[in-house]
Enzyme design. Sequence first.
Site, PDB file in Angstrom:
ATOM      1  N   SER A 111      70.744  27.867  52.927  1.00 56.52           N
ATOM      2  CA  SER A 111      72.103  27.996  52.413  1.00 56.52           C
ATOM      3  C   SER A 111      72.965  26.808  52.838  1.00 56.52           C
ATOM      4  CB  SER A 111      72.697  29.328  52.892  1.00 56.52           C
ATOM      5  OG  SER A 111      73.902  29.611  52.240  1.00 56.52           O
ATOM      6  N   HIS A 119      69.839  36.636  49.329  1.00 58.89           N
ATOM      7  CA  HIS A 119      70.143  35.407  50.054  1.00 58.89           C
ATOM      8  C   HIS A 119      69.487  35.352  51.439  1.00 58.89           C
ATOM      9  CE1 HIS A 119      72.538  31.753  50.012  1.00 58.89           C
ATOM     10  NE2 HIS A 119      72.989  31.998  51.226  1.00 58.89           N
TER      11      HIS A 119
END
Length: 403
Positions: free
Chosen positions: A174, A378
């Site tokens: 990320s 995620h």
Amino acid sequence: MSFYVLLLSQFLFLNSLLALKLYKSENKLDAVLKTPELIKSHGYQVEIHNVVTEDGYILEIHRLPCGQYDCEKNFARRKRPVLIQHGLAGSSADWILMGPARALAYTLADAGFDVWLGNNRGNIYSRNHTTILPTDRNFWNFSYHELGIYDIPAIIDYILDRTIYEKLFYIGHSQGSTQFWVTMSQKPNYNTKVKLMIGLAPVAFTGNIRGPLTKLAKLTYLGVRIGEAFGYPELRSRSAWGKFVSNVLCRDTTVLFCNNILFLVTGFKQTNLSAMNLSTIMNHVPAGASWKQVVHFGQGYIHPDHFREFDYDNSEKNYKIYNSLEPPEYKLNKVTAPVALFSSDNDLLATKTDVGLLKSKLGNVVYHNEVSIKSFSHYDFIWGTSSVSVIFEPILKLLLFYE
């Protein structure tokens, strides 16, 4: 005969209870131990290093110099260093929380790689500065831009200075990928120091994010005005800003995830982990960051198709800093190091559209694994039940190929 069967059943039952009790006890310990102590408790060697950035932040990074059982052999045949960088409000703990055989850091260390776990300024391991205290509002005046132009270059130089290699591997989750794009576009000479970059749930463009975070993103420029007037605070769940965000986002979700901002905004599902692992993780994240980082990502939502430096929403200040009314774009064509991407169709933050735009701008992507597993979110890239087979094993193959 039935008596002995009953006796054996009772014995096995009691042993199961004892094992469960011991497991709970160990897991409870995992929740309170910091990264170095946790690594030791898992049977690995660990080193603690302090890196000072050009602007004075002191970053504590953690090194696994060898695998669990063959340190002497590993030292003789140690492979290239691998820098693994956490995401927003994460820490080095992210890569070891799942334990041996299930965490990426241990997988790579056992394969003979020299594993270095980064920590960005502002998290619990990097709350020091040569002149500023964390209680000073100026300490928190940074976005992911500073992580890219200061933190990553300092860590890369430190690692290469202490190893025999001229290039390292880089893995970022990320925001750990975002700051890499910043580094390589702003300081292109660092491309020559990276053998291969692997981006997990890679983030640059954020115009198509989904889920609760979009509500917060719409308040981005309110955040700029408040931050510039009163200072950008630390990102913590129990801070005043954290409570405000929870109130904004938590109307349609569970109490459990309202207590953890990161789980709330990423759509991470409790069912993807056992209750034990979930409890451990929630005691380690969020590990600290600046709200200015969140605001910077929010600006990408307000201005789709733009990946650029921080916008102060003030023509005078923008012009003073950038000599332009608008902040400059990060030039992704300057990222020339080979890049491998791992993305998911179901990721709310690193969406398929935004990752596709990033890929087209980079032009040097040598591998792209698009995970199509339903509900792969995620954080599944580092903590998911299928992360070992879907993410870690392909990563290991890539590193061995480029080694």
